[in-house]
Write an enzyme that holds these catalytic residues in place. Structure first.
Site, PDB file in Angstrom:
ATOM      1  N   ASP A 131      28.665   4.790   6.984  1.00  0.00           N
ATOM      2  CA  ASP A 131      29.308   5.956   6.372  1.00  0.00           C
ATOM      3  C   ASP A 131      30.602   5.465   5.718  1.00  0.00           C
ATOM      4  OD1 ASP A 131      30.205   8.663   5.799  1.00  0.00           O
ATOM      5  OD2 ASP A 131      28.794   9.331   7.311  1.00  0.00           O
ATOM      6  N   HIS A 154      30.035   3.815   2.705  1.00  0.00           N
ATOM      7  CA  HIS A 154      30.127   4.829   1.652  1.00  0.00           C
ATOM      8  C   HIS A 154      31.449   4.760   0.900  1.00  0.00           C
ATOM      9  CE1 HIS A 154      26.866   7.626   3.608  1.00  0.00           C
ATOM     10  NE2 HIS A 154      26.452   6.398   3.383  1.00  0.00           N
TER      11      HIS A 154
END
Length: 316
Positions: A131, A154
């Site tokens: 993430d 991310h």
């Protein structure tokens, strides 16, 4: 330190964290050791991995809450169940030399999550996760991050802000010298429609991108589903978190998507005082494995200040 391998080891009333320090002033957490969240068992049962499953809580590996004059240095975090490390409601914080490692497909496990914290430095950190490498949330003020390596993950994100019509306050954020490799976003700001408040005085500078999807992205129409099995479109709302005085300076490298710059702002609260200066991003897609091709940019409702010389791709 290794977390229990079985979910049944966790009390039902406390599924949100594993190791927590709260209300400790002048705390130093340091050493050569590793905090291993043993997260694989949690990832398999995540609704983000198996859309048939109900979404449930999972522990964060390390929570630091309401600690002033806090130092966390040279530790390693590995395979957290969810967020690796969260710093919340703290002041005067130094995070240095932290290594975070998890697979790129491990769900919902941000590297370093920061919320409601003032006067914080994040230095010399290497983050590989599934993430956000860093997520900077509401209430963060006076943050300086430098020499951050990110990927997989991310990217480095401010937000998401303003969810559930909440008020956001983020100011004086600098990310200086970072390297992002193979991430799904580069430097990103994201907010929900319907929120209010502000994110202002933010600088991303001296950043290299290597095969990054969405290298520069502002998204004031962020929308994700709490239940991935039943995604619902977000309805149009007029209020929005105001984004202003945001600078992207000396950002170079390759984009894995043709759209290297995306500035998608609110109809009613446009982003303003946005500066791009010395940006050079080329598209290296599958068709052009060995060739650098033209990248593109998208702009909606953005008021740019004069961009510096050499902005590639050209913006609105």
């Amino acid at each position: 330190m290794v977390a229990p391998a079985s979910r049944s080891a966790w009390p039902k009333e406390n599924m949100r964290w594993w190791i927590m320090f709260r209300d400790v002033d002048r705390l130093t957490v340091t050493g050569d050791g590793t905090i291993d969240g043993n997260g694989e068992m949690w990832w398999k049962t995540s609704c983000r991995v198996d859309k048939k499953l109900k979404c449930t809580d999972a522990p964060m590996a390390l929570l630091l809450s309401k600690c002033n004059n806090l130092t966390v240095e040279n530790i390693q975090l590995l395979n957290s169940q969810q967020i690796h490390m969260s710093v919340e409601d703290c002041q005067d914080v130094l995070l240095k030399g932290i290594t975070i490692t998890a697979p790129g497909d491990s769900p919902n496990n941000d590297g370093i999550h920061i919320a409601r914290t003032k006067d914080i430095q994040v230095l010399d950190c290497d983050i590989k996760t599934g993430d956000d490498c860093m997520s900077i949330e509401t209430g963060t003020e006076n943050l300086y991050a430098s020499r951050i390596s990110c990927g997989p993950g991310h990217g480095i994100s401010i937000g998401s802000l303003g969810d559930d019509n909440s008020e956001a306050q983020v100011s004086n954020i600098t990310v200086y010298k970072a390297h992002l490799s193979g991430t799904t976003n580069g430097v990103r700001m994201k907010s929900w429609q319907g929120g209010k408040g502000y994110a202002k005085d933010i600088t991303f500078e001296d950043i290299t991108m290597e095969d990054v999807h969405n290298p520069i992205i502002i998204d004031q129409n962020y929308c994700t589903s709490a239940d991935p099995a039943n995604p619902k479109p977000c309805k149009k709302q007029t209020s929005a978190v105001e984004f202003s005085n945001i600078q992207f300076k000396n950002i170079r490298g390759t984009s894995a998507t043709e759209e290297a710059i995306k500035l998608d702002c609110s109809d009613t609260v446009p982003c303003h005082d946005i500066l791009l200066q010395d940006v050079e991003l080329t598209f290296r897609g599958h068709k052009h494995k060995h060739k650098h091709a033209s990248a593109t940019s998208v702009c909606n409702n953005v008021k740019l200040t004069e961009s510096g010389s050499n902005v590639v791709p050209k913006t609105c």
